[in-house]
Structure formats: C-alpha cells, structure tokens
Motif scaffolding. Structure first.
Motif, PDB file in Angstrom:
ATOM      1  N   PHE A 134      -9.877 -13.873  10.854  1.00  0.00           N
ATOM      2  CA  PHE A 134      -8.938 -14.974  11.008  1.00  0.00           C
ATOM      3  C   PHE A 134      -7.629 -14.689  10.262  1.00  0.00           C
ATOM      4  O   PHE A 134      -6.534 -14.850  10.810  1.00  0.00           O
ATOM      5  N   ILE A 135      -7.743 -14.272   9.009  1.00  0.00           N
ATOM      6  CA  ILE A 135      -6.570 -14.033   8.174  1.00  0.00           C
ATOM      7  C   ILE A 135      -5.687 -12.931   8.758  1.00  0.00           C
ATOM      8  O   ILE A 135      -4.465 -13.059   8.802  1.00  0.00           O
ATOM      9  N   PHE A 136      -6.291 -11.851   9.193  1.00  0.00           N
ATOM     10  CA  PHE A 136      -5.536 -10.682   9.639  1.00  0.00           C
ATOM     11  C   PHE A 136      -5.424 -10.582  11.157  1.00  0.00           C
ATOM     12  O   PHE A 136      -5.097  -9.509  11.685  1.00  0.00           O
ATOM     13  N   ALA A 137      -5.653 -11.693  11.860  1.00  0.00           N
ATOM     14  CA  ALA A 137      -5.559 -11.696  13.324  1.00  0.00           C
ATOM     15  C   ALA A 137      -4.196 -11.161  13.761  1.00  0.00           C
ATOM     16  O   ALA A 137      -3.162 -11.534  13.226  1.00  0.00           O
ATOM     17  N   GLY A 138      -4.213 -10.273  14.721  1.00  0.00           N
ATOM     18  CA  GLY A 138      -2.962  -9.740  15.254  1.00  0.00           C
ATOM     19  C   GLY A 138      -2.423  -8.535  14.500  1.00  0.00           C
ATOM     20  O   GLY A 138      -1.420  -7.952  14.905  1.00  0.00           O
ATOM     21  N   LEU A 139      -3.047  -8.168  13.393  1.00  0.00           N
ATOM     22  CA  LEU A 139      -2.607  -7.008  12.628  1.00  0.00           C
ATOM     23  C   LEU A 139      -3.588  -5.856  12.820  1.00  0.00           C
ATOM     24  O   LEU A 139      -4.796  -6.076  12.869  1.00  0.00           O
ATOM     25  N   THR A 140      -3.061  -4.673  12.902  1.00  0.00           N
ATOM     26  CA  THR A 140      -3.935  -3.504  13.002  1.00  0.00           C
ATOM     27  C   THR A 140      -4.386  -3.084  11.614  1.00  0.00           C
ATOM     28  O   THR A 140      -3.772  -3.456  10.606  1.00  0.00           O
ATOM     29  N   ASN A 141      -5.435  -2.299  11.553  1.00  0.00           N
ATOM     30  CA  ASN A 141      -5.877  -1.752  10.272  1.00  0.00           C
ATOM     31  C   ASN A 141      -4.764  -0.928   9.637  1.00  0.00           C
ATOM     32  O   ASN A 141      -4.576  -0.961   8.422  1.00  0.00           O
ATOM     33  N   ASP A 142      -4.024  -0.166  10.466  1.00  0.00           N
ATOM     34  CA  ASP A 142      -2.930   0.651   9.944  1.00  0.00           C
ATOM     35  C   ASP A 142      -1.845  -0.219   9.314  1.00  0.00           C
ATOM     36  O   ASP A 142      -1.310   0.116   8.261  1.00  0.00           O
ATOM     37  N   ALA A 143      -1.513  -1.333   9.950  1.00  0.00           N
ATOM     38  CA  ALA A 143      -0.474  -2.224   9.413  1.00  0.00           C
ATOM     39  C   ALA A 143      -0.928  -2.826   8.087  1.00  0.00           C
ATOM     40  O   ALA A 143      -0.144  -2.899   7.130  1.00  0.00           O
ATOM     41  N   VAL A 144      -2.188  -3.241   8.010  1.00  0.00           N
ATOM     42  CA  VAL A 144      -2.711  -3.813   6.767  1.00  0.00           C
ATOM     43  C   VAL A 144      -2.768  -2.733   5.684  1.00  0.00           C
ATOM     44  O   VAL A 144      -2.418  -2.982   4.529  1.00  0.00           O
ATOM     45  N   ALA A 145      -3.174  -1.528   6.056  1.00  0.00           N
ATOM     46  CA  ALA A 145      -3.235  -0.431   5.086  1.00  0.00           C
ATOM     47  C   ALA A 145      -1.835  -0.099   4.559  1.00  0.00           C
ATOM     48  O   ALA A 145      -1.661   0.118   3.354  1.00  0.00           O
ATOM     49  N   GLU A 146      -0.836  -0.071   5.427  1.00  0.00           N
ATOM     50  CA  GLU A 146       0.522   0.224   4.978  1.00  0.00           C
ATOM     51  C   GLU A 146       1.057  -0.888   4.082  1.00  0.00           C
ATOM     52  O   GLU A 146       1.687  -0.620   3.057  1.00  0.00           O
ATOM     53  N   LEU A 147       0.799  -2.123   4.455  1.00  0.00           N
ATOM     54  CA  LEU A 147       1.225  -3.244   3.612  1.00  0.00           C
ATOM     55  C   LEU A 147       0.550  -3.158   2.242  1.00  0.00           C
ATOM     56  O   LEU A 147       1.190  -3.362   1.211  1.00  0.00           O
ATOM     57  N   THR A 148      -0.730  -2.833   2.239  1.00  0.00           N
ATOM     58  CA  THR A 148      -1.471  -2.683   0.984  1.00  0.00           C
ATOM     59  C   THR A 148      -0.860  -1.576   0.128  1.00  0.00           C
ATOM     60  O   THR A 148      -0.674  -1.744  -1.079  1.00  0.00           O
ATOM     61  N   ASP A 149      -0.517  -0.464   0.755  1.00  0.00           N
ATOM     62  CA  ASP A 149       0.128   0.638   0.023  1.00  0.00           C
ATOM     63  C   ASP A 149       1.458   0.191  -0.580  1.00  0.00           C
ATOM     64  O   ASP A 149       1.771   0.499  -1.735  1.00  0.00           O
ATOM     65  N   GLN A 150       2.248  -0.532   0.202  1.00  0.00           N
ATOM     66  CA  GLN A 150       3.544  -0.999  -0.289  1.00  0.00           C
ATOM     67  C   GLN A 150       3.374  -1.988  -1.440  1.00  0.00           C
ATOM     68  O   GLN A 150       4.110  -1.939  -2.432  1.00  0.00           O
ATOM     69  N   LEU A 151       2.408  -2.882  -1.323  1.00  0.00           N
ATOM     70  CA  LEU A 151       2.173  -3.855  -2.388  1.00  0.00           C
ATOM     71  C   LEU A 151       1.624  -3.169  -3.641  1.00  0.00           C
ATOM     72  O   LEU A 151       1.947  -3.580  -4.761  1.00  0.00           O
ATOM     73  N   THR A 152       0.819  -2.133  -3.463  1.00  0.00           N
ATOM     74  CA  THR A 152       0.321  -1.369  -4.607  1.00  0.00           C
ATOM     75  C   THR A 152       1.476  -0.698  -5.342  1.00  0.00           C
ATOM     76  O   THR A 152       1.547  -0.721  -6.572  1.00  0.00           O
ATOM     77  N   GLU A 153       2.395  -0.123  -4.578  1.00  0.00           N
ATOM     78  CA  GLU A 153       3.575   0.495  -5.167  1.00  0.00           C
ATOM     79  C   GLU A 153       4.410  -0.559  -5.907  1.00  0.00           C
ATOM     80  O   GLU A 153       4.871  -0.331  -7.030  1.00  0.00           O
ATOM     81  N   LEU A 154       4.588  -1.713  -5.286  1.00  0.00           N
ATOM     82  CA  LEU A 154       5.343  -2.791  -5.913  1.00  0.00           C
ATOM     83  C   LEU A 154       4.646  -3.278  -7.182  1.00  0.00           C
ATOM     84  O   LEU A 154       5.301  -3.560  -8.192  1.00  0.00           O
ATOM     85  N   SER A 155       3.331  -3.344  -7.169  1.00  0.00           N
ATOM     86  CA  SER A 155       2.578  -3.760  -8.346  1.00  0.00           C
ATOM     87  C   SER A 155       2.853  -2.813  -9.512  1.00  0.00           C
ATOM     88  O   SER A 155       3.025  -3.250 -10.658  1.00  0.00           O
TER      89      SER A 155
END
Length: 169
Positions: A134-155
C-alpha cells in the motif's frame, strides 16, 4: 503549491534555497511521525512499546548468529547504551530477548531474539507485506532503492552537520 518530483532522479545542487530546505525538513519530519505511529501499532500487537519493537527489529536485522552488542544496537538506533540496557532487561522479562556476556570480552553484553520473539515477529510479516504494498504502490523496487540510497547519503550529511553545529559552526 507543493513541489512534485519523480522518485529515482538524482538532482545535485550546490545550493538549495531556504524555502525548499524547510519544506523538505517538514516532509521528513512528517514521515518520521507516521513511521513512528506505524511502529507503535505493530509493537502494540506484541504487547510492547514502539521503541522496544525498534530494538527487536534492529537486533533481527543486525544479528549474524552470535547476537548483537548493546553498543551496536544503540548506535543503530541513535540512542544511549543505557536505554538499550534498560529496555533489553524488560524485553528479557517478557521472554522476547536473551542477554549474555560476550565470550571474548565479558564486559560486552550480546542481545539476541528468543524463539518466541522470532515467531511473533514472523506473525506480523503478512500484514507488513500488505502495508508495504500500500505504502509503495506505484513505485518500483529500483525507485525505492535509489530513494533509500539518497536518504542514506543525506543522513550521513546530517550527521556531519550535527557535528559541525556542536563544534560551533
């Protein structure tokens, strides 16, 4: 008017204006509140608090078979080791966590999930999968993985910023 951005597109800028930075901070703060609420509800189904649930899931994620030190759990959760010690003793009383001295260094306490905890957490898996869908509806695994990478870098950058501020930046 809120900004719309496509996930997965890395935008590098040397200067982010103050309004954009504040909007971003507000959204991230909102995300943290919602994630905390979800953790609270999931924890409640196990009869524990949200922070205790975070401890269990962190141990589950970090344990490679010989337990996880209190220090490592505290570091992963960005809390003081004394908090983990106190909460782990409560979780031990509930039969969800085991504590034992490290064989190599008796001063180090290793934490591990009991079979009871593993079973209860596994019982939440189907609901977690449905919630994630439900939360990630419409997002690909690649998009979520890239967002996670970017947020990790920002962290990491935020952690450095905290050190700079503490140093009088």
């Amino acid at each position: 008017m809120p900004r719309k951005a496509k996930l997965g597109l890395a935008v590098r800028s040397s200067a982010v204006d103050a309004v954009t930075a504040r909007e971003f901070s507000t959204i991230i703060g909102s995300l943290a509140v919602h994630l905390d609420e979800i953790r609270h509800y999931r924890a409640g189904s196990l009869g524990i608090s949200g922070p205790q649930f975070a401890i269990l899931t962190t141990i589950q994620r970090l344990d490679e078979g010989d337990g996880v030190s209190v220090r490592h759990v505290a570091g992963a959760l960005h809390v003081d080791s004394s908090f983990i010690t106190t909460q782990s003793k409560l979780l031990e009383k509930k039969g969800l966590l085991g504590r034992q001295a490290d064989e190599a260094d008796a001063r180090v306490v290793k934490l591990f999930l009991t079979d009871k905890a593993k079973k209860q957490i596994a019982g939440l898996a189907a609901g977690e999968r449905a919630l994630n869908a439900f939360i990630f509806a419409g997002l690909t695994n690649d998009a979520v993985a890239e967002l996670t990478d970017q947020l990790t870098e920002l962290s990491g950058q935020l952690e450095k910023a905290c050190l700079k501020i503490a140093g009088g930046f």
